[in-house]
Design a protein around this motif. Structure first.
Motif, PDB file in Angstrom:
ATOM      1  N   ALA A   1      65.645  39.455  75.834  1.00  0.00           N
ATOM      2  CA  ALA A   1      65.586  39.892  77.225  1.00  0.00           C
ATOM      3  C   ALA A   1      65.306  41.385  77.341  1.00  0.00           C
ATOM      4  O   ALA A   1      64.612  41.829  78.256  1.00  0.00           O
TER       5      ALA A   1
ATOM      6  N   ASP B   1      64.113  32.133  73.416  1.00  0.00           N
ATOM      7  CA  ASP B   1      64.503  33.282  74.221  1.00  0.00           C
ATOM      8  C   ASP B   1      65.964  33.635  73.964  1.00  0.00           C
ATOM      9  O   ASP B   1      66.836  32.770  74.036  1.00  0.00           O
TER      10      ASP B   1
ATOM     11  N   ASP C   1      68.793  35.585  75.591  1.00  0.00           N
ATOM     12  CA  ASP C   1      69.089  36.156  76.899  1.00  0.00           C
ATOM     13  C   ASP C   1      70.251  37.146  76.882  1.00  0.00           C
ATOM     14  O   ASP C   1      70.541  37.778  77.900  1.00  0.00           O
TER      15      ASP C   1
END
Length: 279
Positions: free
Chosen positions: A231, A258, A260
């Motif tokens: 992120a 991903d 985060d």
């Protein structure tokens, strides 16, 4: 060289006491692939326990990052340890970084020579199988992806002068990679003077620059590709651009990961973000 904040890779060599390989895993360190006395022209091999039922008979070959100007193969040991625990052999390869008289093209040549050495010395090195997965983080992600493209495309390998005969890389795993080297200037993460330093007098030659930008050759990739991003990654836009290009490839197995967690930035070790070796 960098326009924005560039996180230095502090490495985990000093953390080796917390991650001792010799208690469980065999290691062969500092193997030269060019016999010139340069430490960066060496690689390290770690072997998973061959008697373990989970042994995969496969090798992860990892290329470290560091903005092409720093980093060290031993920085990624904690990353490799996670693969060893899962039954994969692990090779951490190195290259002489960009400096006066050397450009990114020379780094590509170093990596290709190391891979060729591994491919042609499998038995001597004690490797059981020729199944390989390429891996790389940040700048090493660019190098790993170019090596995978060269593995998949003999025409591209010839263009960059990479003889990868005998290499059988089945997939590529990239952590927060550099994907479009020319776009780095636009993103503000690399200055124009930085590009000149890394590519030398040919930095204004569009075709030459494109030769070493994975974005320009992603159509030649035929192996599965796995990419992580964070992120707060300061070059996250590179990964996002790669995601967009790869999403157009219905013929390609592609997976994104991903992270985060806002405490995690640009990392070279995605396995354990709490580990001090992750930056």
């Amino acid at each position: 060289l960098c326009g924005g904040k560039f996180p230095l890779i502090s490495g985990d060599a000093k953390m080796r006491g917390n991650f001792p390989p010799h208690n469980r895993f065999e290691e062969r360190l500092d193997i030269p692939y060019i016999d010139d006395g340069e430490d960066r022209h060496k690689f390290d091999l770690y072997f998973a326990s061959k008697d373990d039922p989970i042994h995969k008979k496969a090798l992860i070959i990892d290329i470290h990052g560091g903005g092409f100007i720093q980093g060290w193969r031993k920085n990624n040991f904690a990353f490799g340890l996670e693969f060893l625990r899962r039954g994969y052999d692990f090779a951490a390869i190195d290259y002489l970084p960009v400096q006066k008289g050397r450009s990114v093209g020379d780094l590509v040549s170093d990596c290709a020579r190391c891979l060729s050495f591994i491919a042609s010395h499998k038995e001597e090195l004690g490797l059981q199988d020729d199944r390989i997965v390429m891996s790389g983080d940040s700048a090493g992600g660019l190098l790993a992806l170019l090596m995978q493209i060269a593995n998949d495309s003999p025409s591209y390998a010839e263009r960059i002068g990479a003889n990868l005969t005998g290499l059988n890389s089945r997939a590529v795993l990239l952590n927060c990679p550099v994907y479009d080297i020319c776009g780095e200037v636009t993103l503000g993460s690399l200055t124009k003077s930085g590009v000149r330093y890394m590519f030398g007098p040919r930095s204004k030659d569009t075709d030459y620059m494109a030769l070493y930008s994975p974005k320009s050759h992603i159509d030649k990739l035929s192996s599965p590709i796995f990419i992580s991003t964070c992120a707060k990654d300061f070059i996250r836009a590179n990964s996002e651009e790669a995601f967009l290009d790869l999403a157009k490839r219905d013929d390609l197995l592609f997976q994104r990961l991903d992270i985060d967690d806002l405490n995690v930035g640009h990392v070279h070790n995605i396995i354990d973000p709490a580990n001090p070796s992750s930056v």
